[in-house]
Design an enzyme around this catalytic site. Structure first.
Site, PDB file in Angstrom:
ATOM      1  N   ARG A  56      -2.554   2.957   6.353  1.00 35.41           N
ATOM      2  CA  ARG A  56      -1.212   2.412   6.192  1.00 35.41           C
ATOM      3  C   ARG A  56      -1.060   1.204   7.108  1.00 35.41           C
ATOM      4  O   ARG A  56      -1.895   0.946   7.959  1.00 35.41           O
ATOM      5  CB  ARG A  56      -0.147   3.471   6.524  1.00 35.41           C
ATOM      6  CG  ARG A  56      -0.422   4.209   7.813  1.00 35.41           C
ATOM      7  CD  ARG A  56       0.806   4.573   8.570  1.00 35.41           C
ATOM      8  NE  ARG A  56       1.583   3.418   8.946  1.00 35.41           N
ATOM      9  CZ  ARG A  56       1.276   2.610   9.957  1.00 35.41           C
ATOM     10  NH1 ARG A  56       0.184   2.798  10.669  1.00 35.41           N
ATOM     11  NH2 ARG A  56       2.057   1.591  10.252  1.00 35.41           N
ATOM     12  N   ALA A  58       0.700  -2.815   6.249  1.00 35.08           N
ATOM     13  CA  ALA A  58       0.442  -3.767   5.169  1.00 35.08           C
ATOM     14  C   ALA A  58      -0.909  -4.477   5.286  1.00 35.08           C
ATOM     15  O   ALA A  58      -1.686  -4.494   4.323  1.00 35.08           O
ATOM     16  CB  ALA A  58       1.583  -4.783   5.093  1.00 35.08           C
ATOM     17  N   ASP A 247       6.345  -5.491   5.543  1.00 39.59           N
ATOM     18  CA  ASP A 247       5.532  -5.136   4.382  1.00 39.59           C
ATOM     19  C   ASP A 247       5.698  -6.133   3.239  1.00 39.59           C
ATOM     20  O   ASP A 247       4.801  -6.268   2.416  1.00 39.59           O
ATOM     21  CB  ASP A 247       5.888  -3.725   3.908  1.00 39.59           C
ATOM     22  CG  ASP A 247       5.372  -2.668   4.864  1.00 39.59           C
ATOM     23  OD1 ASP A 247       4.283  -2.142   4.610  1.00 39.59           O
ATOM     24  OD2 ASP A 247       6.041  -2.384   5.878  1.00 39.59           O
ATOM     25  N   ASN A 257      10.671  -3.590   5.547  1.00 43.43           N
ATOM     26  CA  ASN A 257       9.836  -2.923   6.545  1.00 43.43           C
ATOM     27  C   ASN A 257      10.225  -1.445   6.554  1.00 43.43           C
ATOM     28  O   ASN A 257      11.130  -1.017   5.827  1.00 43.43           O
ATOM     29  CB  ASN A 257      10.020  -3.567   7.926  1.00 43.43           C
ATOM     30  CG  ASN A 257       8.960  -3.110   8.921  1.00 43.43           C
ATOM     31  OD1 ASN A 257       7.759  -3.147   8.630  1.00 43.43           O
ATOM     32  ND2 ASN A 257       9.377  -2.676  10.085  1.00 43.43           N
ATOM     33  N   LYS A 258       9.567  -0.674   7.368  1.00 42.25           N
ATOM     34  CA  LYS A 258       9.783   0.772   7.407  1.00 42.25           C
ATOM     35  C   LYS A 258      11.264   1.116   7.525  1.00 42.25           C
ATOM     36  O   LYS A 258      12.018   0.447   8.213  1.00 42.25           O
ATOM     37  CB  LYS A 258       9.003   1.371   8.576  1.00 42.25           C
ATOM     38  CG  LYS A 258       9.036   2.883   8.659  1.00 42.25           C
ATOM     39  CD  LYS A 258       8.553   3.543   7.373  1.00 42.25           C
ATOM     40  CE  LYS A 258       7.164   3.108   6.969  1.00 42.25           C
ATOM     41  NZ  LYS A 258       6.727   3.693   5.687  1.00 42.25           N
TER      42      LYS A 258
END
Length: 356
Positions: A56, A58, A247, A257-258
């Site tokens: 994991r 990007a 990402d 993003n997360k």
């Protein structure tokens, strides 16, 4: 005793197997309690590893995708280019469905497909050799990109700063130093005193399991906090900036993003703290006009309800909403740091210049 800093920042989290026919990765789902490598040989194993976050981050997904594409090419028919390409393209499209939000997955696969197309009139063995060079180039370029991003990011830090970070964008998620956390490792290497507050990053705890693991091993001053504690840490004056990875970045600077990143950016805006997004240009999607056009991956609600708990933390059957990412509006971002430099608002102009 912590390992040497270089051992942490230069770990081989994704690589080809010794025989060059499979992909070997660190299984990030087992960290921090176990550091184990697994081998991916079939397209189903590769898809599963990406989808379940065994690999994991990007950039790391992009590196892995390049190696996976090459290994799958070795398995395709070699009688003619058309037979080879038909089977191999199907395998690549299959892999591309593993994670819809991260731009680097499709970017790396399309890059490999383009190389094959450029060698259409050549023997398949020549195509395979070109693909091997290309996947290695993707990895090597990422190493250099991470170093440059880290250098630019370090220019925004001062000795004694406190930095709040979210999720994981260090060596495990990339190569070498990392992106969102790259400047923190480089600061340690340069002898700077930087204090880091790492959000645990619910529900998959990438901050707790991965970021704090990497930073502690590197000897960086890191304090783990729950996501809900970010506000009080900022209010206490312990944080001088936030640094996160990304990402996918839309053409206007909106950034996926997360999950939890957007809320962190809102808090930073309230407290007057700079919010920096760090990532390679390969995460910038100039064909995506704005954040509303970014497809957000939805994951199994059991990750919220029961994962990492000895017993479920919520009642059986309760409805769960579990988006893997959120989109941070460009108005909340102080700068986007790439390997080509630091972009400032208006991002529709500064990001475009990166590709001119």
């Amino acid at each position: 005793m912590n390992p040497p800093l270089e051992e942490v920042t230069h770990m081989d989290n994704v690589k080809l197997s010794d025989d060059g026919r499979s992909v070997v990765i660190i299984d990030q789902t087992l960290l921090p309690n176990s550091l184990e490598y697994i081998t991916l040989s079939t397209r189903e194993e590769m898809f599963e590893a990406i989808a379940t976050l065994r690999v994991r981050g990007a950039p790391a997904i992009g590196i892995c995708a390049g190696y996976c594409a090459y290994c799958l090419a070795l398995q395709a028919p070699h009688d003619s280019f058309d037979d080879f390409y038909s089977r191999w393209e199907e395998d690549c499209r299959f892999l591309n469905g593993a994670r819809p939000t991260a731009a680097n997955l499709s970017w790396a696969l399309n890059r490999m497909l383009d190389v094959a197309e450029d060698h259409r009139d050549m023997p398949v063995e020549t195509v395979l050799a070109a693909l091997k060079r290309e996947c290695a180039a993707i990895h090597e370029e990422d190493m250099e990109m991470c170093r440059r991003i880290s250098e630019y990011g370090l220019s925004l830090l001062r000795d004694g700063d406190g930095v709040l970070t979210h999720c994981n964008a260090g060596p495990l998620a990339t190569s070498r130093y990392g992106t969102g956390q790259g400047p923190l490792f480089l600061a340690k290497e340069r002898g700077m005193d930087i204090r880091v507050f790492a959000d645990e990053t619910r529900p998959l705890l990438q901050g707790a399991r991965l970021t704090s693991f990497e930073l502690q091993r590197a000897g960086v001053d890191v304090t783990l906090i729950c996501d809900s504690m970010a506000s009080i840490v900022m209010k206490n004056g312990w944080v001088q900036c936030c640094m996160v990875g990304c990402d996918r970045v839309a053409a206007n600077g909106d950034t996926a993003n997360k999950i939890g990143t957007s809320g962190l950016a809102i808090l930073a805006k309230h407290y007057g703290i700079p919010f920096y997004v760090l990532g390679p240009t390969s995460t910038i999607d100039m064909d995506c006009p704005a954040g509303e056009n970014i497809k957000i991956e939805l994951r199994d609600g059991e990750e919220i309800r029961s994962k990492f708990f000895a017993e479920p933390a919520a009642p059986q059957g309760v409805r769960c909403y579990n988006p893997a990412f959120d989109v941070t509006d460009n108005s909340l971002i102080s700068a986007i740091i790439t390997e080509k430099g630091i972009c400032r608002p208006p991002y529709s102009e500064s990001l475009k210049k990166l590709f001119e």
